[in-house]
Design an enzyme around this catalytic site. Structure first.
Site, PDB file in Angstrom:
ATOM      1  N   GLU A 192       0.935  -1.373   0.062  1.00 36.27           N
ATOM      2  CA  GLU A 192       0.106  -0.001   0.112  1.00 36.27           C
ATOM      3  C   GLU A 192       0.767   1.591  -0.054  1.00 36.27           C
ATOM      4  O   GLU A 192       0.154   2.110   0.656  1.00 36.27           O
ATOM      5  CB  GLU A 192      -0.871  -0.129   1.278  1.00 36.27           C
ATOM      6  CG  GLU A 192      -2.040  -1.245   0.956  1.00 36.27           C
ATOM      7  CD  GLU A 192      -3.361  -1.317   1.864  1.00 36.27           C
ATOM      8  OE1 GLU A 192      -2.583  -0.276   3.422  1.00 36.27           O
ATOM      9  OE2 GLU A 192      -4.705  -2.010   2.532  1.00 36.27           O
ATOM     10  N   GLU A 263      -6.657  -7.867  -0.833  1.00 31.98           N
ATOM     11  CA  GLU A 263      -7.868  -7.293   0.240  1.00 31.98           C
ATOM     12  C   GLU A 263      -8.780  -7.575   0.666  1.00 31.98           C
ATOM     13  O   GLU A 263      -8.970  -5.903  -0.374  1.00 31.98           O
ATOM     14  CB  GLU A 263      -6.340  -6.239   1.146  1.00 31.98           C
ATOM     15  CG  GLU A 263      -5.424  -7.021   1.309  1.00 31.98           C
ATOM     16  CD  GLU A 263      -4.702  -6.100   3.207  1.00 31.98           C
ATOM     17  OE1 GLU A 263      -5.539  -5.379   3.852  1.00 31.98           O
ATOM     18  OE2 GLU A 263      -3.227  -6.051   2.818  1.00 31.98           O
TER      19      GLU A 263
END
Length: 707
Positions: A192, A263
């Site tokens: 991320e 995710e």
């Protein structure tokens, strides 16, 4: 001669059977292994496109004893792969000192997944965030000269590359990459990063390019991914994280890359003081189906499929010890319905038409203002359809191929043959499960407990000194949550009411004057700093000021984590600023240094009978393990704040006194893995910061009933 010929033929037959058996074994291994590549539709394993459902199970958030059952239940739930991070700070807590045993045994975990016929996505990071202390980075990195975490910074890149290479080489040596016949079909580098990239200015983009090049250069034979990095450099695949990737994902940054969702959050991680928000099974299923239908999604990972437990001090700032408990497999590894069953039915419906989805041609049809059909057709007239009703308020009756389908609001119907509805994301058939806690051992007798006071630190007994307030993380080096700030303050005359003011960067402060408790304050997840102001009585002459600063986990996110600070920032008594006054420091608690939570440390201490007279106390008791095989939990509803150990193993922090807006504790049950227990005389030790009473503690068994 006839007997000889018979024996030869028999041996020949046995030989052919052995060859056939070996051949079948090779084929079975090839089903998991083989060359891994990708195209614009999917990951390709051994020449075959795959539509993969994966689930995150983190090896250190459970125990080796639990791994086989967790993986088996994931497979029964229709998963094809297990996803895990690699936890750098667990494996290299001190520079150059590595640990890979017990809950850290990542190789054993990989092999268990492989033995059950599932793939692996290995997310090396090595920065992971994950609501894990310091985002998985070992704290010794903080002290590397000139280091800037996660940046085009040579000191950081050297250590990041060293650890990444060590993990890759370990996997290679055990032949765990699919290119070697093992289970690992994907690896992830970084995590991320796009969320923080702007914070690094012109040092961000070159770091992304370097990380990709470094990872690919390790030649694992399997693809690499970067999540939340839309410009992931070729050949690294950019992947989506989030709740609604079918709506929010920008898509692969190359037509030759597949749509990957690393995710899909099955819950919202919990922090102390917040109200738990449970994500519905229907919402998860809707967005999975939409991602597949709309984005040609070919890899979906549930984060988490089993959350588990943040044992010890591994939870990040203000995060609960229990992690993603409302996942399809709860903290204890029990199946949570209807989430587990509803997703299992979704996977079965998708699997029925996966070949058509992977190889067919897609067309879109409008069925109404909020309704749409995504239709996949194969070369042999195979047909699969997703009928989408995006209206969140009303159901819809739609016509598709001369039939009428009634689609509930905000739902998707899956037709594996373009005729019969096999699954609808809003129609839940699995009954709701309820978790039952039953007290197996009640520790309600005074005779069952002993106690020991934690000594309040004073300036004259400290050896670490400074003429200023030291930053807490740099002082403790993450060896303890606790740091005593002590000072001697001379009062010219006795004062019945003098104001003491303390500003702190967090997270909790407990203040003592001349050994007497005067008050405490704490921050919150959103505002971790705090201010304590109290009027105190000071005696004439020298007064002992003792301030216990407590962290509840290290930060786990944000740019420039190496610059983050905590601990006391300003101290005033009346009009006198003591910030640049001589201060003495004690890192950690006396009881921690004595290791009171171990059998050996406990035996050496002089415990006394229970009195419940003051704060900062150690408590100990012993209990026999509950009979049976049900999971076990420690009920700490009667306690305040502290940490608990079973036979020397920390089962995590507790903070019962920090109530949610509903006036309830965030967590009262704390998982005791069966592998932590002996049949008899298990040592339970707690450090309690507040006024909690151990007489309300029980050891519970955990089971599931259907509503």
């Amino acid at each position: 001669m006839a007997q000889l010929m018979h024996n030869l033929r028999e041996r020949e037959m046995v030989g052919w059977v052995l060859v056939l058996w070996l051949g079948m074994a090779v084929v079975a291994a090839a089903a998991l292994g083989g060359q891994v590549r990708y195209d614009g539709r999917s990951i390709i394993v051994d020449g075959h496109r795959k539509l993969i459902f994966s689930g995150s199970i983190h090896y250190p958030r459970s125990t080796p004893h639990m791994w086989p059952s967790l993986i088996s239940k994931a497979k029964q739930g229709g998963l094809h792969a297990i996803d895990t991070y690699v936890f750098w700070n667990l494996h290299e807590p001190q520079q150059g000192q590595y640990y890979f045993s017990g809950r850290r045994d990542i190789v054993r975990f990989m092999k268990e997944v492989h033995s059950q016929g599932l793939y692996v996505c290995l997310r090396i990071g090595p920065f992971i965030e994950a609501e894990w202390s310091y985002g998985g980075l070992p704290f010794w990195l903080h002290d590397v000269p000139g280091i800037v975490f996660r940046s085009d910074n040579e000191p950081f890149k050297i250590h990041m590359q060293n650890f990444t290479t060590k993990i890759v080489n370990m996997m290679k040596s055990e032949k765990l990459f699919a290119s070697q016949g093992g289970p690992i079909i994907l690896s992830q580098i970084e995590n991320e990063y796009q969320n923080v990239e702007k914070g690094f200015g012109d040092k961000g983009p070159p770091y992304v390019r370097w990380a990709a090049e470094m990872a690919v250069g390790l030649k694992t034979g399997v693809p690499w991914v970067m999540c939340k990095q839309d410009d992931a450099p070729d050949p690294v695949i950019n992947a989506c994280n989030g709740l609604r990737c079918g709506e929010t994902f920008v898509g692969p940054n190359s037509p030759n890359k597949p749509a990957i969702w690393t995710e899909n959050w099955t819950h919202f991680y919990d922090v102390y003081g917040n109200i738990t928000k449970v994500r519905a099974a229907e919402d998860i299923a809707y967005h999975v189906a939409l991602f597949i239908a709309k984005m040609n999604g070919a890899y979906i990972n549930y984060y988490m499929y089993h959350g588990g437990t943040n044992f010890g001090r591994n939870a990040s700032a203000f995060s609960l010890t229990s992690y993603y408990d409302p996942a399809p497999l709860d903290e204890y590894g029990l199946i949570r319905q209807p989430k587990w069953g509803h997703l299992k039915e979704l996977h079965e419906a998708i699997d029925r038409c996966s070949n058509t989805l992977l190889y067919g041609t897609k067309t879109n049809l409008s069925l109404g203002p909020w309704q749409q059909a995504y239709v996949y057709k194969g070369e042999r007239n195979e047909c699969a359809a997703f009928l989408v009703n995006a209206n969140g308020a009303n159901a819809a009756a739609v016509r598709f191929q001369n039939q009428t389908y009634n689609i509930p609001r905000k739902s998707i119907s899956i037709l594996p043959d373009c005729k019969t509805e096999a699954f609808n994301t809003a129609k839940v058939s699995s009954k709701e499960s309820r978790r039952k806690m039953a007290a197996a051992v009640e520790l309600a007798s005074v005779e069952m407990w002993q106690e020991l006071d934690e000594v309040v630190a004073v300036f004259d007994e400290t050896s670490l000194r400074s003429n200023r307030l030291l930053e807490q993380m740099n002082t403790t080096k993450d060896t303890s949550d606790y740091l005593w700030y002590t000072a001697s303050y001379e009062q010219s005359e006795e004062s019945q009411s003098t104001k003491i003011s303390v500003n702190s960067g967090g997270h909790v402060l407990r203040a003592f004057v001349n050994g007497e408790f005067i008050g405490s304050e704490h921050g919150t997840y959103r505002n971790q700093s705090l201010v304590l102001e109290k009027n105190v009585s000071l005696k004439r002459g020298m007064n002992n000021i003792s301030l216990l600063s407590i962290m509840v986990g290290l930060p786990d996110s944000g740019a420039h984590m190496e610059l983050r600070t905590s601990g006391l920032e300003k101290v005033r008594i009346g009009e006198t600023d003591l910030s640049n006054h001589p201060w003495g420091y004690q890192v950690g608690l006396k009881g921690e240094k004595m290791q009171l939570y171990t059998e050996e440390g406990s035996r050496k201490a002089k415990w006394r009978k229970l009195s419940l007279a003051s704060r900062l106390k150690w408590y100990k008791s012993k209990f026999d393990a509950p009979k049976g095989n049900d999971p076990v939990a420690l009920n700490l509803a009667s306690m305040g704040k502290g940490e608990a150990w079973i036979n020397g193993e920390s089962i995590g922090r507790y903070w019962i006194s920090f109530l949610t807006p509903l006036a309830t504790p965030s967590q009262i049950q704390f998982h005791i893995p069966r592998s932590f227990l002996k049949p008899r005389d298990n040592l339970l030790v707690l450090f309690e910061e507040e006024w909690g009473s151990p007489l309300g503690i029980s050891v519970d068994t955990v089971s599931v009933t259907m509503a």
